[in-house]
Design a protein around this motif. Structure first.
Motif, PDB file in Angstrom:
ATOM      1  N   ASP A  32     -12.476 -55.704  32.964  1.00  0.00           N
ATOM      2  CA  ASP A  32     -11.419 -56.706  33.086  1.00  0.00           C
ATOM      3  C   ASP A  32     -10.275 -56.143  33.936  1.00  0.00           C
ATOM      4  O   ASP A  32      -9.376 -55.474  33.427  1.00  0.00           O
ATOM      5  N   VAL A  33     -10.337 -56.415  35.234  1.00  0.00           N
ATOM      6  CA  VAL A  33      -9.352 -55.866  36.170  1.00  0.00           C
ATOM      7  C   VAL A  33      -7.944 -56.343  35.837  1.00  0.00           C
ATOM      8  O   VAL A  33      -6.986 -55.569  35.905  1.00  0.00           O
ATOM      9  N   GLU A  34      -7.788 -57.601  35.473  1.00  0.00           N
ATOM     10  CA  GLU A  34      -6.451 -58.122  35.139  1.00  0.00           C
ATOM     11  C   GLU A  34      -5.865 -57.395  33.935  1.00  0.00           C
ATOM     12  O   GLU A  34      -4.677 -57.075  33.923  1.00  0.00           O
ATOM     13  N   ALA A  35      -6.687 -57.124  32.931  1.00  0.00           N
ATOM     14  CA  ALA A  35      -6.197 -56.400  31.761  1.00  0.00           C
ATOM     15  C   ALA A  35      -5.852 -54.956  32.111  1.00  0.00           C
ATOM     16  O   ALA A  35      -4.874 -54.408  31.608  1.00  0.00           O
ATOM     17  N   VAL A  36      -6.659 -54.331  32.984  1.00  0.00           N
ATOM     18  CA  VAL A  36      -6.346 -52.969  33.437  1.00  0.00           C
ATOM     19  C   VAL A  36      -5.000 -52.971  34.148  1.00  0.00           C
ATOM     20  O   VAL A  36      -4.142 -52.134  33.888  1.00  0.00           O
ATOM     21  N   GLU A  37      -4.814 -53.937  35.036  1.00  0.00           N
ATOM     22  CA  GLU A  37      -3.568 -54.028  35.783  1.00  0.00           C
ATOM     23  C   GLU A  37      -2.375 -54.281  34.858  1.00  0.00           C
ATOM     24  O   GLU A  37      -1.289 -53.739  35.058  1.00  0.00           O
ATOM     25  N   ASP A  38      -2.592 -55.063  33.809  1.00  0.00           N
ATOM     26  CA  ASP A  38      -1.510 -55.404  32.885  1.00  0.00           C
ATOM     27  C   ASP A  38      -1.021 -54.197  32.090  1.00  0.00           C
ATOM     28  O   ASP A  38       0.120 -54.161  31.646  1.00  0.00           O
ATOM     29  N   VAL A  39      -1.885 -53.197  31.909  1.00  0.00           N
ATOM     30  CA  VAL A  39      -1.487 -51.990  31.177  1.00  0.00           C
ATOM     31  C   VAL A  39      -0.455 -51.196  31.969  1.00  0.00           C
ATOM     32  O   VAL A  39       0.410 -50.537  31.396  1.00  0.00           O
TER      33      VAL A  39
END
Length: 159
Positions: A32-39
């Protein structure tokens, strides 16, 4: 604050930082790239010009959300699966900065190369240092540095 109240606040901070740290690895496992980015810290959170920093073993230092996100996308695109078993996880909170150290025991798979050998991203052990900053949106990753754990000596060179 009294010692008990301060201790409870510190415990709550440590738990929140550990949850944010777990969020990174869980997002990677899901791809989940969006979740990785959100971290990671966002532009609104970063008051310094350097922004976020990421060092993966064998890669140059990556600076800024775009480079960091691309590196994780590359890792996720070149593995059939990836799992992280974190051990030796420790968190220290110092005001608005938190340090998490852990060992990433990585189980991953890439496409086979010509001679039947496994691909370049096929797991191993990495010691990671993750630096988080407190933001209005919670604890966000500011810097990640991974170093490979050497598991064999120079015996092969002596043959």
């Amino acid at each position: 604050m009294s010692g008990g109240t301060a201790g409870k606040a510190r415990e709550a901070d440590v738990e929140a930082v550990l949850a944010a740290n777990r969020g990174l690895y869980e997002a990677l496992e899901r791809g989940d790239v969006e979740a990785v980015e959100d971290v990671w810290l966002g532009a609104a959170d970063a008051d310094d010009k350097g922004g976020v920093v990421c060092v993966h073993p064998g890669w140059p230092v990556l600076r800024g959300r775009a480079q960091v996100t691309r590196s994780y996308m590359l890792i996720m695109m070149n593995t059939e699966y990836i799992q992280f078993f974190l051990t030796d996880v420790e968190a220290e909170v110092h005001g608005d900065v938190a340090l998490v150290t852990c060992t990433e025991n990585i189980l991953s798979g890439g496409e086979s190369e010509e001679e039947g050998e496994l691909g370049p991203l096929v797991g191993g052990k990495v010691v990671s240092t993750n630096l988080f900053r407190r933001t209005p949106a919670g604890w966000k990753l500011w810097s990640h540095h991974g170093s490979p754990v050497l598991t064999s000596g120079d015996e092969d060179d002596e043959d």
